[in-house]
Design a protein around this motif. Structure first.
Motif, PDB file in Angstrom:
ATOM      1  N   MET C   1      28.784 -49.999  63.531  1.00  0.00           N
ATOM      2  CA  MET C   1      29.297 -50.447  62.222  1.00  0.00           C
ATOM      3  C   MET C   1      29.403 -51.985  62.262  1.00  0.00           C
ATOM      4  O   MET C   1      30.127 -52.542  63.072  1.00  0.00           O
ATOM      5  CB  MET C   1      30.688 -49.834  62.020  1.00  0.00           C
ATOM      6  CG  MET C   1      31.260 -50.013  60.640  1.00  0.00           C
ATOM      7  SD  MET C   1      30.396 -49.104  59.360  1.00  0.00           S
ATOM      8  CE  MET C   1      30.777 -47.423  59.795  1.00  0.00           C
ATOM      9  N   HIS C  84      44.080 -47.755  57.918  1.00  0.00           N
ATOM     10  CA  HIS C  84      43.029 -47.202  58.747  1.00  0.00           C
ATOM     11  C   HIS C  84      41.719 -47.882  58.427  1.00  0.00           C
ATOM     12  O   HIS C  84      41.591 -48.596  57.432  1.00  0.00           O
ATOM     13  CB  HIS C  84      42.908 -45.689  58.497  1.00  0.00           C
ATOM     14  CG  HIS C  84      42.451 -45.372  57.096  1.00  0.00           C
ATOM     15  ND1 HIS C  84      43.282 -45.423  56.002  1.00  0.00           N
ATOM     16  CD2 HIS C  84      41.230 -44.989  56.628  1.00  0.00           C
ATOM     17  CE1 HIS C  84      42.595 -45.112  54.908  1.00  0.00           C
ATOM     18  NE2 HIS C  84      41.344 -44.845  55.261  1.00  0.00           N
ATOM     19  N   ASP C  86      38.053 -47.387  57.185  1.00  0.00           N
ATOM     20  CA  ASP C  86      37.360 -46.333  56.446  1.00  0.00           C
ATOM     21  C   ASP C  86      35.903 -46.213  56.900  1.00  0.00           C
ATOM     22  O   ASP C  86      35.453 -46.916  57.801  1.00  0.00           O
ATOM     23  CB  ASP C  86      37.476 -46.560  54.936  1.00  0.00           C
ATOM     24  CG  ASP C  86      36.648 -47.744  54.440  1.00  0.00           C
ATOM     25  OD1 ASP C  86      36.804 -48.111  53.263  1.00  0.00           O
ATOM     26  OD2 ASP C  86      35.835 -48.296  55.202  1.00  0.00           O
ATOM     27  N   LYS C  87      35.179 -45.354  56.208  1.00  0.00           N
ATOM     28  CA  LYS C  87      33.837 -45.026  56.683  1.00  0.00           C
ATOM     29  C   LYS C  87      32.856 -46.192  56.568  1.00  0.00           C
ATOM     30  O   LYS C  87      31.784 -46.150  57.154  1.00  0.00           O
ATOM     31  CB  LYS C  87      33.288 -43.802  55.939  1.00  0.00           C
ATOM     32  CG  LYS C  87      33.175 -43.987  54.433  1.00  0.00           C
ATOM     33  CD  LYS C  87      32.716 -42.671  53.804  1.00  0.00           C
ATOM     34  CE  LYS C  87      32.331 -42.826  52.358  1.00  0.00           C
ATOM     35  NZ  LYS C  87      33.427 -43.233  51.467  1.00  0.00           N
ATOM     36  N   ASN C  88      33.227 -47.232  55.787  1.00  0.00           N
ATOM     37  CA  ASN C  88      32.356 -48.401  55.696  1.00  0.00           C
ATOM     38  C   ASN C  88      32.786 -49.522  56.632  1.00  0.00           C
ATOM     39  O   ASN C  88      32.282 -50.632  56.539  1.00  0.00           O
ATOM     40  CB  ASN C  88      32.327 -48.927  54.247  1.00  0.00           C
ATOM     41  CG  ASN C  88      31.666 -47.931  53.316  1.00  0.00           C
ATOM     42  OD1 ASN C  88      30.586 -47.411  53.623  1.00  0.00           O
ATOM     43  ND2 ASN C  88      32.310 -47.637  52.204  1.00  0.00           N
ATOM     44  N   GLY C  89      33.736 -49.216  57.513  1.00  0.00           N
ATOM     45  CA  GLY C  89      34.167 -50.234  58.470  1.00  0.00           C
ATOM     46  C   GLY C  89      35.166 -51.221  57.913  1.00  0.00           C
ATOM     47  O   GLY C  89      35.375 -52.293  58.468  1.00  0.00           O
ATOM     48  N   ASP C  94      45.967 -46.276  52.736  1.00  0.00           N
ATOM     49  CA  ASP C  94      46.023 -45.055  51.942  1.00  0.00           C
ATOM     50  C   ASP C  94      47.429 -44.899  51.387  1.00  0.00           C
ATOM     51  O   ASP C  94      48.366 -44.584  52.134  1.00  0.00           O
ATOM     52  CB  ASP C  94      45.652 -43.865  52.827  1.00  0.00           C
ATOM     53  CG  ASP C  94      45.628 -42.566  52.025  1.00  0.00           C
ATOM     54  OD1 ASP C  94      45.219 -41.543  52.598  1.00  0.00           O
ATOM     55  OD2 ASP C  94      46.017 -42.576  50.839  1.00  0.00           O
ATOM     56  N   GLU C 129      35.309 -53.448  48.141  1.00  0.00           N
ATOM     57  CA  GLU C 129      34.401 -52.430  48.675  1.00  0.00           C
ATOM     58  C   GLU C 129      33.488 -51.870  47.589  1.00  0.00           C
ATOM     59  O   GLU C 129      32.308 -51.603  47.849  1.00  0.00           O
ATOM     60  CB  GLU C 129      35.232 -51.306  49.310  1.00  0.00           C
ATOM     61  CG  GLU C 129      34.393 -50.361  50.127  1.00  0.00           C
ATOM     62  CD  GLU C 129      35.228 -49.548  51.103  1.00  0.00           C
ATOM     63  OE1 GLU C 129      36.448 -49.776  51.174  1.00  0.00           O
ATOM     64  OE2 GLU C 129      34.651 -48.688  51.779  1.00  0.00           O
TER      65      GLU C 129
END
Lengths: 265, 801, 204
Positions: C1, C84, C86-89, C94, C129
């Motif tokens: 990533m 945290h 996330d899936k895109n780094g 949250d 994002e």
């Protein structure tokens, strides 16, 4: 520092007192000190410790923004000292509750030993986590050994003055050694503030420093007088002593929280 | 959308708008949390399910100097987001026109809950701010009645539409009103401005023109750039000016900022910052000239060919024996050589620095000496303008790529037009200096040429009626507020005051009638350059005017009906859109921008702006430099006049010398007044506002709150800490504001950014932080301009009671 | 990533806060919640000789949002894992998990997590994002009138601008591995020998 930092002042001072209280209780119970420990003391000390930790938990809860999500706060034991602290405080509180129930009603000896052990562990874990929480690289004013030292001193001073008070309540004689330890702790406590004096002056925190020194001096005087058995009504005298100790530590903790400075920005 | 709604339509329309309005106001308060991927358009549901349109338009034109592009997201007539120019390329010849914090925070102004909604009529005393709501019909009747009455009882020159630049989209602001009054016999005219009175008058005495500025891309050809009292990064002196300077530095130019404050430009653009005592710039310039002359760094060829009055060999006819520029600099007549040591005592700039800067400017050619307008907005502003121009002249930095002639520096070759809306001819020929409007109220009939009256020997009347549009001049921006409010408070002097604005400004509080204007997003407009620029913006109507607000044009058109001149005023029924079309198709395309698309094509393409790329920047006075005989300047000698005979003939050598001189200001650290008032105060153009516009914009004011900026030593002396409230006062008034203690201003000087809204307490102390309670109404000798930065004050920590 | 990062040209930043305004507008954040902040740094002092100033202070600006650190201390500190990667780094919060304890705010040396007192949880810059996924740069980077901000992966940026991460008073970057590259201001060198401070902290 955020506006509602005072709930954290309460939380840290009270929880440190409670943790220290339980640890000191176990030390007294298992030591060779010529010390009178009654059944009443055994129960009362747990009860009061429980009240104090409950108050501490209440203060911490008040500090949260969104309390409903508190159930999630054990999810990061892997890396968060705050998560770990919450775990330790849960174990500690459960221990105190069960311990009290056992001492008051159930009287199972083995359970006493187990709970003594978990209580010591949880108490130590609580104190360790709390120190680790504040030793953040981003906050250099907290990131020094002064932090854990002052937390331990709070713990010791709070615990000793609490147990001495409860002991008197149960009609027993106070060991003079304990009073001496208390005096030593209070003096150390005031010295740690002394290290920060120039900063305190610059930041307009002088009023808290003055309160702290005043309370500390009153504490020392009271200790000395108690040492000399001056007071006919020990209960009142020791209650006042416990109060001044807490106030000394809270004033110091206020200075600690207001000494929140980020590294650079 | 029809222009006028019937009552039922307008009520339900207003109800819907009210909901949307408060929804947007609410939306600005609520943060929806951090949800990547979700468009945050505020409280969903109330905004509606309409599709989102993106409209490219000009930033609502105020008088910042910028002309920037906004990409406005609109849904259901509500602006939900504002982005800026993102055209690909971003080359120096045609860079993106990126908006500043003001443009980007415009929603906070557009949807401000304090926006005026209805016409208001005064109920209390002038200045109390007590009004009652009336209908438009009643309001226009009052306007019609009062204007007619004043014309009948006094005459047209008793009517006055003051200076104001709150709305610069050509179709709005004061211009429609001027057009209307010109159809009714005219009104009192004015000349000059509050921005640049001194340089406006002084520059032509040197160059015969105001167009002394090269196109800005030319700065990339410079080796040395002096930014003298110039802060383009903050006030936005032309979109991208600061960016062009950055590019010039990348090419190797060395830059120097000379300014009492370490301004934002000094931080971002300067290789060196030189603090200088306010009002002493002409002294440093003279000392620089001394170094350049005595060290033989002058461009003798240029001087002999193109200048007049430099020394005794080139004095104009009739003045052969008078003091030349060189005489003054070397002190041959007054016995004071203007050495760097002499300048050091006056300016606080070390002599060695003065000498070094002089040598650098003269030898690192081509060089730019850019004069900001702050230093000419002072007691002897005319002198500093000419002194700077003289430095450009004697070093030959004029008419060459990479040079700069100084002076007012409006763009040469293709002068931008600030107003293209045809106002017609004013039948009243009299005009006064813009700064003297209060004099014209008090003694207009007694004013004359000595007061700068032009066009006629004197005005026929005192000013009796003021129609103040898109302007906060009346109370907020004119000097010496305590004096002005006494004048305006007297109903026998000015008998009728109408204020037309978006908000109830401090000026509006002194009105008898308040007319609610809509914002520039809510009507059509056309914007072009401010002083430079090769752009034309079409600013279409994006949202409907809320409540009963109308565009300035519409208000005038409706009023023209009452006067029976509707047909002439609207030129056969043109509405705002038709005028925008006319301006583009029949004016711009027929003059400066023949290749510009037609209005309807611009509208369709949603380009927002038409730009003529600058490939080879125009250089001012280039033709003159090459061949001064063939292209003489419009001066008496046809050359650059370092000695001006017209000024000599005025015979006021103490204040209007024939050569540029440093003159000690009438209120300065060197006078007796300094004993009581030891600090100089200046009021710079703040990033959070454009003059007084945006003072109520939460976003910009949170980023740059109003302060009194004070040097840490000066503050420590007065036991003032950062954040303390301080009282600043002199004989003219007092203000209280929060102090920002900083090292970025020189000791002895405080800065109170101008434009804060006047907000008096009971004893007249201003709690808004408006510097004009401290400024003087006295005008400058030559230009009759505003010396608003010449102020001496004292400061103390504020204690209530 | 890949690590997304910002290029911050402090030699050209005028402190105009257009980046901050663009961020407020795009994210609809109130003025007190600053996902991007512009810090004014002041240092040095005044020295006079015979009434003339021979030494003057220096100043520069640092515009900073979230630096998408390679070793994010906020993520480590958060007890609920609300903070945290996330899936895109990208490090994000949250709000369904956040308890508003503000510990991440203490832990972050750059003040990226911002507490919202109305929804009572933490918020922070998400590097726009949604724009990234649409191929655009964050609102702040495209806003800067001085073109002093750029954005991309750390690799792309370091090829264009080098890898400098040090500028006082920013803390030592080693511990956090922040995603930014700095071009130091012309006076950054003076900061090593003379005291620097952040001016007007309360206004940020």
């Amino acid at each position: 520092m955020e506006k509602d930092y005072f709930s954290l002042v309460l939380f840290t001072v009270l929880s440190q007192t409670a943790a220290g209280g339980l640890i000191l209780r176990e030390i007294l119970l298992h030591s060779d000190l010529d010390y009178q420990i009654s059944k009443e003391f055994r129960v009362l000390s747990l009860f009061i410790t429980g009240i104090i930790i409950a108050l501490a938990l209440g203060a911490a809860f008040m500090h949260l923004g969104k309390q409903v999500n508190a159930v999630h706060s054990l999810r990061n034991l892997r890396s968060s000292w705050l998560s770990r602290e919450i775990l330790f405080i849960i174990i500690f509180s459960a221990t105190v509750l069960l311990y009290w129930l056992n001492e008051k009603f159930w009287n199972i000896q083995v359970l006493n030993s187990i709970l003594s052990f978990t209580g010591l562990l949880a108490g130590a874990g609580l104190l360790t986590s709390m120190s680790a929480i504040y030793m953040l690289p981003a906050v250099p004013s907290w990131n020094s050994m002064i932090t854990p030292i002052s937390f331990l001193i709070t713990s010791a001073a709070g615990a000793v003055s609490l147990l001495v008070l409860l002991n008197a309540f149960c009609g027993c004689v106070t060991a003079k050694t304990l009073l001496a330890i208390l005096a030593f702790a209070v003096i150390l406590s005031l010295i740690t503030s002394g290290f920060m004096f120039s900063y305190i002056k610059e930041s307009g925190l002088l009023v808290f420093f003055i309160i702290r020194i005043l309370m500390g001096l009153i504490t020392l005087i009271l200790i000395f007088l108690n040492y000399l058995n001056t007071f006919p009504n020990k209960m009142t005298a020791l209650s006042v002593l416990f109060t001044t100790v807490l106030l000394t530590e809270m004033a110091g903790r206020v200075i600690f929280f207001l000494n929140y400075h980020k590294s650079g920005l | 959308m029809s222009i006028s709604l019937n009552k039922a339509e307008s009520n339900s329309f207003n109800r819907r708008l009210f909901l949307k309005f408060s929804a947007m106001a609410g939306a600005l308060l609520i943060n929806r949390g951090n949800k990547p991927g979700k468009t945050r358009a505020g409280i969903t549901g109330i905004i509606g399910t309409g599709e989102e349109k993106i409209i490219r338009t000009g930033c609502p034109a105020h008088n910042c100097g910028g002309r920037c592009l906004l990409k406005v997201h609109v849904r259901d007539g509500i602006i939900t987001r504002i982005e800026t120019d993102d055209r690909p390329g971003d080359e120096v010849s045609d860079p993106q026109l990126r908006a500043c914090i003001r443009g980007r925070s415009y929603r906070s102004r557009q949807y401000h809950p304090d926006r005026l909604k209805y016409p208001l009529k005064r109920t209390g005393k002038r200045g109390e701010g007590k009004f009652e709501r009336i209908t438009w019909d009643e309001a226009l009747d009052i306007m019609h009645g009062e204007i007619s009455r004043v014309i009948r009882e006094y005459g047209n020159s008793a009517l006055f539409i003051p200076y104001g630049t709150g709305s610069y989209t050509n179709l709005n602001g004061r211009w429609p009103a001027v057009r209307l009054l010109n159809l009714l016999g005219g009104c009192l005219g004015y000349y000059n401005s509050y921005s640049w009175a001194c340089t406006n008058i002084a520059t032509p005495y040197v160059y015969g023109t105001l167009n002394t500025g090269n196109q800005r891309q030319d700065w990339l050809n410079s080796r040395y750039i002096i930014m003298w009292g110039w802060n383009p990064a903050e006030m936005i002196d032309g979109t991208n000016s600061a960016y062009f300077i950055k590019k010039a530095r990348e090419k190797g130019a060395r830059t120097v900022c000379i300014d009492p404050r370490m301004s934002m430009s000094a931080v971002a653009l300067a290789d060196e910052w030189i603090p200088i005592r306010p009002g002493t710039d002409a002294a440093m310039m003279s000392a620089m000239a001394w170094v350049i002359i005595t060290e033989k760094l002058t461009d003798d060829d240029f001087i002999s060919r193109c200048c007049s009055g430099f020394d005794s060999t080139q004095m104009p006819e009739g003045c052969e024996k008078e003091e030349s520029y060189k005489d003054y600099i070397l002190g041959t007549r007054d016995g004071i050589p203007k050495t760097p040591e002499w300048a050091e005592k006056i300016t606080s700039v070390p002599a060695s620095t003065v000498a070094r800067i002089a040598r650098e400017y003269a030898t690192l050619r081509p060089a730019v000496l850019y004069q900001g307008y702050g230093m000419q907005r002072r007691a002897y502003g005319e002198q500093v303008v000419r002194a700077g121009a003289a430095l450009s002249a004697i070093t030959g930095n004029i008419g060459i790529p990479g040079g700069w002639a100084s002076g007012l520096a409006s763009q040469a070759g293709s002068e931008p037009f600030w107003t293209v809306f045809p106002v017609g001819k004013n039948p009243v020929k009299t005009s006064i200096p813009v700064f003297l409007w209060t004099e014209a109220i008090l003694r207009g009939k007694e004013m004359g040429p000595a007061d700068g009256v032009r066009g006629a020997p004197k005005p026929d009347n005192n000013i009796k009626l003021i129609w103040c549009i898109a302007s906060n001049i009346l109370v907020n921006q004119h000097s010496n507020i305590n004096r002005t409010i006494k004048i305006l408070g007297d109903e026998k002097l000015v008998e009728f005051i109408a204020v037309q604005d978006n908000f109830l400004t401090p000026s509006a509080k002194y009105a008898d009638l308040v007319l609610p204007a809509c914002t520039q997003f809510e009507t059509w407009g056309v914007e072009d350059g401010w002083k430079y620029g090769e752009e034309v913006f079409l600013t279409p109507k994006i949202a409907d005017p809320p409540y009963e607000t109308k565009s300035d044009y519409r208000i005038c058109a409706d009023l023209s009906k009452k006067f029976g001149v509707w047909d002439e005023f609207t030129s056969g029924g043109k509405d705002e859109r038709a005028w925008a079309e006319w301006i583009i198709d029949n004016y711009y395309r027929k003059t400066r921008f023949p290749e510009m698309p037609l209005f309807k094509n611009m509208e369709e393409s949603n380009a927002g702006v038409y730009v003529k790329p600058v490939i080879e920047p125009v250089v001012a006075l280039a033709g003159f430099r090459k061949d001064p005989g063939r292209y003489p300047l419009k001066t008496p000698t046809g050359k650059i006049e370092l000695f001006s005979k017209p000024l000599f003939d005025m015979n006021l050598p103490e204040e209007i010398p024939a050569v540029p001189k440093y003159i000690t200001e009438w209120e300065s650290p060197f006078g007796r007044e300094a004993e009581k008032y030891p600090l100089q105060a200046i009021g710079h153009h703040y990033m959070s506002r454009v003059h007084s516009t945006h003072d109520n914009n939460k976003m910009t004011m949170n980023a740059f709150p109003q302060h009194v900026f004070m040097n840490d030593n000066d503050a420590a002396e007065r036991k003032i800490r950062n954040g303390d409230l301080v009282r600043v006062w002199n004989d003219r008034g007092a203000l209280v504001a929060r102090c920002r203690v900083t090292s970025k201003i020189m000791p002895g000087v405080i800065d109170i950014p101008q434009g804060a809204w006047y907000n008096p307490g009971e004893d007249g102390t201003d709690f808004g932080g408006n510097i004009n309670v401290l400024t003087t109404e006295r005008w400058t000798a030559l230009a009759k301009g505003n010396p608003q930065h010449t102020i001496m004050v004292q400061v103390e920590k504020y204690r209530k009671g | 990533m890949p690590q997304y990062a910002f290029y911050i040209d402090t030699s050209a930043c005028s402190g105009c806060k257009a980046c901050q305004a663009a961020c407020h507008d795009k994210n609809n954040t109130r003025s007190e919640i600053k996902w991007r902040r512009v810090y004014e740094i002041e240092g040095g002092g005044w020295e006079q000789q015979n009434g003339a100033f021979i030494s003057v202070p220096f100043s520069y600006f640092i515009s900073m949002s979230c630096n998408n650190c390679g070793s994010p201390v906020c993520v480590k500190a958060c007890p609920t894992t609300a903070m945290h990667i996330d899936k895109n780094g990208i490090t994000v919060v949250d709000p369904q998990l956040c308890i508003g304890c503000r510990y991440c705010e203490w832990a972050c040396p750059y003040n990226a997590p911002q507490y919202d007192s109305i929804i009572k949880t933490m918020t922070k810059c998400d590097l726009c994002e949604d724009y990234l996924l649409a191929g655009k740069k964050p609102a702040c980077a495209d806003a800067c009138p001085m073109r002093a901000l750029d954005f991309g992966t750390f690799e792309e940026l370091s090829r264009k601008y080098g890898e400098e991460k040090r500028l006082l008073p920013l803390p030592e970057p080693g511990l956090f591995d922040p995603g930014f590259i700095i071009k130091p201001h012309r006076d950054a060198g003076r900061a090593t020998n003379e005291k620097v401070k952040v001016a007007a902290k309360k206004e940020i």
